[in-house]
Design an enzyme around this catalytic site. Structure first.
Site, PDB file in Angstrom:
ATOM      1  N   ASP A   1       0.831  -1.212   0.000  1.00  0.00           N
ATOM      2  CA  ASP A   1       0.000   0.000   0.000  1.00  0.00           C
ATOM      3  C   ASP A   1       0.864   1.261   0.000  1.00  0.00           C
ATOM      4  O   ASP A   1       1.978   1.253   0.524  1.00  0.00           O
ATOM      5  CB  ASP A   1      -0.912  -0.016   1.237  1.00  0.00           C
ATOM      6  CG  ASP A   1      -2.048   0.986   1.116  1.00  0.00           C
ATOM      7  OD1 ASP A   1      -2.361   1.415  -0.010  1.00  0.00           O
ATOM      8  OD2 ASP A   1      -2.613   1.349   2.154  1.00  0.00           O
TER       9      ASP A   1
ATOM     10  N   ASN B   1       1.297   3.412  -2.926  1.00  0.00           N
ATOM     11  CA  ASN B   1       1.841   3.857  -4.225  1.00  0.00           C
ATOM     12  C   ASN B   1       1.327   5.241  -4.609  1.00  0.00           C
ATOM     13  O   ASN B   1       2.082   6.098  -5.067  1.00  0.00           O
ATOM     14  CB  ASN B   1       1.431   2.887  -5.349  1.00  0.00           C
ATOM     15  CG  ASN B   1       2.093   1.543  -5.222  1.00  0.00           C
ATOM     16  OD1 ASN B   1       3.021   1.379  -4.447  1.00  0.00           O
ATOM     17  ND2 ASN B   1       1.603   0.570  -5.984  1.00  0.00           N
ATOM     18  N   GLY B   2       0.011   5.445  -4.426  1.00  0.00           N
ATOM     19  CA  GLY B   2      -0.608   6.709  -4.824  1.00  0.00           C
ATOM     20  C   GLY B   2      -0.047   7.864  -4.009  1.00  0.00           C
ATOM     21  O   GLY B   2       0.295   8.924  -4.556  1.00  0.00           O
TER      22      GLY B   2
ATOM     23  N   HIS C   1       2.464   3.320  -8.980  1.00  0.00           N
ATOM     24  CA  HIS C   1       2.313   1.878  -9.265  1.00  0.00           C
ATOM     25  C   HIS C   1       3.528   1.381 -10.056  1.00  0.00           C
ATOM     26  O   HIS C   1       4.055   0.295  -9.793  1.00  0.00           O
ATOM     27  CB  HIS C   1       1.031   1.610 -10.059  1.00  0.00           C
ATOM     28  CG  HIS C   1      -0.219   1.958  -9.295  1.00  0.00           C
ATOM     29  ND1 HIS C   1      -0.388   1.627  -7.974  1.00  0.00           N
ATOM     30  CD2 HIS C   1      -1.354   2.612  -9.671  1.00  0.00           C
ATOM     31  CE1 HIS C   1      -1.576   2.061  -7.559  1.00  0.00           C
ATOM     32  NE2 HIS C   1      -2.170   2.663  -8.570  1.00  0.00           N
TER      33      HIS C   1
ATOM     34  N   SER D   1      -7.194  -5.899  -5.510  1.00  0.00           N
ATOM     35  CA  SER D   1      -8.292  -6.517  -4.762  1.00  0.00           C
ATOM     36  C   SER D   1      -9.572  -6.508  -5.592  1.00  0.00           C
ATOM     37  O   SER D   1      -9.680  -5.758  -6.571  1.00  0.00           O
ATOM     38  CB  SER D   1      -8.531  -5.760  -3.446  1.00  0.00           C
ATOM     39  OG  SER D   1      -9.200  -4.541  -3.705  1.00  0.00           O
ATOM     40  N   SER D   2     -10.542  -7.318  -5.166  1.00  0.00           N
ATOM     41  CA  SER D   2     -11.821  -7.337  -5.894  1.00  0.00           C
ATOM     42  C   SER D   2     -12.477  -5.955  -5.841  1.00  0.00           C
ATOM     43  O   SER D   2     -13.280  -5.602  -6.693  1.00  0.00           O
ATOM     44  CB  SER D   2     -12.779  -8.397  -5.345  1.00  0.00           C
ATOM     45  OG  SER D   2     -12.274  -9.081  -4.249  1.00  0.00           O
ATOM     46  N   GLU D   3     -12.119  -5.165  -4.827  1.00  0.00           N
ATOM     47  CA  GLU D   3     -12.705  -3.825  -4.670  1.00  0.00           C
ATOM     48  C   GLU D   3     -11.981  -2.769  -5.527  1.00  0.00           C
ATOM     49  O   GLU D   3     -12.494  -1.675  -5.741  1.00  0.00           O
ATOM     50  CB  GLU D   3     -12.669  -3.387  -3.199  1.00  0.00           C
ATOM     51  CG  GLU D   3     -13.585  -4.203  -2.278  1.00  0.00           C
ATOM     52  CD  GLU D   3     -13.062  -5.588  -1.926  1.00  0.00           C
ATOM     53  OE1 GLU D   3     -11.824  -5.762  -1.886  1.00  0.00           O
ATOM     54  OE2 GLU D   3     -13.876  -6.505  -1.723  1.00  0.00           O
TER      55      GLU D   3
ATOM     56  N   LEU E   1      11.114 -20.811  -4.369  1.00  0.00           N
ATOM     57  CA  LEU E   1      10.158 -19.865  -3.766  1.00  0.00           C
ATOM     58  C   LEU E   1       8.839 -19.970  -4.515  1.00  0.00           C
ATOM     59  O   LEU E   1       8.829 -20.058  -5.737  1.00  0.00           O
ATOM     60  CB  LEU E   1      10.701 -18.420  -3.907  1.00  0.00           C
ATOM     61  CG  LEU E   1       9.752 -17.290  -3.505  1.00  0.00           C
ATOM     62  CD1 LEU E   1       9.551 -17.252  -1.991  1.00  0.00           C
ATOM     63  CD2 LEU E   1      10.288 -15.925  -3.972  1.00  0.00           C
TER      64      LEU E   1
HETATM   65  C1  FPP Z   1      -1.824   0.054  -3.459  1.00  0.00           C
HETATM   66  O1  FPP Z   1      -1.381   1.390  -3.376  1.00  0.00           O
HETATM   67  C2  FPP Z   1      -1.243  -0.641  -4.625  1.00  0.00           C
HETATM   68  C3  FPP Z   1      -1.952  -1.251  -5.634  1.00  0.00           C
HETATM   69  C4  FPP Z   1      -3.420  -1.303  -5.664  1.00  0.00           C
HETATM   70  C5  FPP Z   1      -1.282  -1.845  -6.807  1.00  0.00           C
HETATM   71  C6  FPP Z   1      -0.026  -2.626  -6.546  1.00  0.00           C
HETATM   72  C7  FPP Z   1       0.680  -2.861  -7.827  1.00  0.00           C
HETATM   73  C8  FPP Z   1       2.012  -2.834  -8.010  1.00  0.00           C
HETATM   74  C9  FPP Z   1       2.990  -2.633  -6.935  1.00  0.00           C
HETATM   75  C10 FPP Z   1       2.541  -2.973  -9.412  1.00  0.00           C
HETATM   76  C11 FPP Z   1       2.963  -4.274  -9.944  1.00  0.00           C
HETATM   77  C12 FPP Z   1       2.817  -5.467  -9.131  1.00  0.00           C
HETATM   78  C13 FPP Z   1       2.864  -6.737  -9.597  1.00  0.00           C
HETATM   79  C14 FPP Z   1       2.925  -7.842  -8.626  1.00  0.00           C
HETATM   80  C15 FPP Z   1       2.819  -7.098 -11.017  1.00  0.00           C
HETATM   81  P1  FPP Z   1      -2.486   2.519  -3.418  1.00  0.00           P
HETATM   82  O2  FPP Z   1      -2.733   2.897  -4.834  1.00  0.00           O
HETATM   83  O3  FPP Z   1      -3.698   2.072  -2.680  1.00  0.00           O
HETATM   84  O4  FPP Z   1      -1.774   3.692  -2.657  1.00  0.00           O
HETATM   85  P2  FPP Z   1      -2.452   4.813  -1.762  1.00  0.00           P
HETATM   86  O5  FPP Z   1      -2.979   4.143  -0.531  1.00  0.00           O
HETATM   87  O6  FPP Z   1      -1.327   5.733  -1.463  1.00  0.00           O
HETATM   88  O7  FPP Z   1      -3.524   5.452  -2.584  1.00  0.00           O
END
Ligand code: FPP
Length: 246
Positions: free
Chosen positions: A21, A23-24, A38, A66-68, A132
């Site tokens: 969690d 990324n955004g 991302h 996630s599904s959501e 793994l």
């Molecule tokens: C949550 O951060 C992250 C995701 C919903 C996407 C995760 C995807 C990756 C790391 C890219 C590639 C991964 C693979 C395994 C191919 P968020 O967007 O909810 O962040 P926030 O809480 O700051 O908004």
């Protein structure tokens, strides 16, 4: 799945699950759009796989979608789908070379056919690897997983294949995703929030929880090591008293 008792003495995690969690927020902090975060998150995925391989983690389960998450803006969902395709294309050979078995867990029926065929190819290529197991949870929900297992068992009872009395925790486990893998020992969530968000609800019954303030793109091998060190200092009691364990 190992019973809790089989794991009592172990203080290094066999199965680590991660809610990736932040990324955004990582991107926003840098004045960039969310999807930039991302893309940056892929580097942290590589780092966590590398840590797991070097440190004897047997199973790593990452929550990618996630599904959501379908409820996010269409453009963000589109970028994530393209990113999954791209990552599958660019990383699978490397994973195979490192003896990693890749599994996608979740309801893949909603993905486009190109992504589904890339997933199948990657799973087939790596199916005999055993350094793994890397589970990527995509269109996954913990409640979906439990309902799915219940449906499969109900069908088996309905067709006379099993009796209701045959259903116990062990048989139920075998119908969930990540069946035949050890239960989750350590669940890590990055990004500073402290919740489970419908991740592996069945499989984390006795997991130790670790919450990191790092946003996912900043989570590196050193941060993974800190989480494992904290885990090693925890006493896992599985319902027993500390006196019984010492
Ligand atoms: C949550 O951060 C992250 C995701 C919903 C996407 C995760 C995807 C990756 C790391 C890219 C590639 C991964 C693979 C395994 C191919 P968020 O967007 O909810 O962040 P926030 O809480 O700051 O908004």
């Amino acid at each position: 799945m190992n019973s809790p008792e089989q794991l009592v003495e172990k203080n290094s995690p066999q199965h680590v699950a991660i809610i990736m969690d932040g990324n955004g927020r990582w991107a926003k902090k840098k004045g960039k759009i969310r999807t930039f975060g991302h893309k940056a998150g892929v580097k942290a995925v590589r780092a966590s796989v590398s840590y797991a391989l070097k440190n004897g983690v047997q199973v790593l389960t990452l929550f990618a979608f996630s599904s959501e998450n379908w409820n996010r803006p269409a453009e963000e969902v589109g970028v994530l789908m393209e990113l999954f395709k791209m990552v599958l294309g660019s990383e699978v050979k490397k994973l195979h070379k490192n003896d990693v078995r890749l599994n996608i867990i979740g309801d893949t029926s909603r993905f486009d056919s190109k992504l589904v065929s890339k997933i199948r190819e990657a799973e087939e290529l790596t199916e005999n690897n055993d350094s793994l197991v890397l589970n990527i949870a995509a269109n996954y929900g913990g409640r979906w997983d439990i309902v799915n297992a219940a449906k499969q068992l109900a069908t088996q009872v309905h067709t006379g294949k099993i009796d209701v009395a045959d259903i116990d925790e062990e048989t139920f486990s075998r119908h969930t995703c990540a069946a035949d893998l050890p239960a989750v020992d350590l669940l890590i969530r990055t990004g500073g929030e402290q919740r489970i968000s419908n991740f592996l609800l069945w499989q984390i019954a006795y997991a130790e929880l670790y919450f990191s303030e790092d946003f996912w793109p900043d989570f590196d091998e050193a941060a993974f090591q800190v989480a494992v060190d904290v885990f090693a200092d925890r006493q896992r009691r599985f319902g027993k008293t500390s006196e019984q364990l010492s």
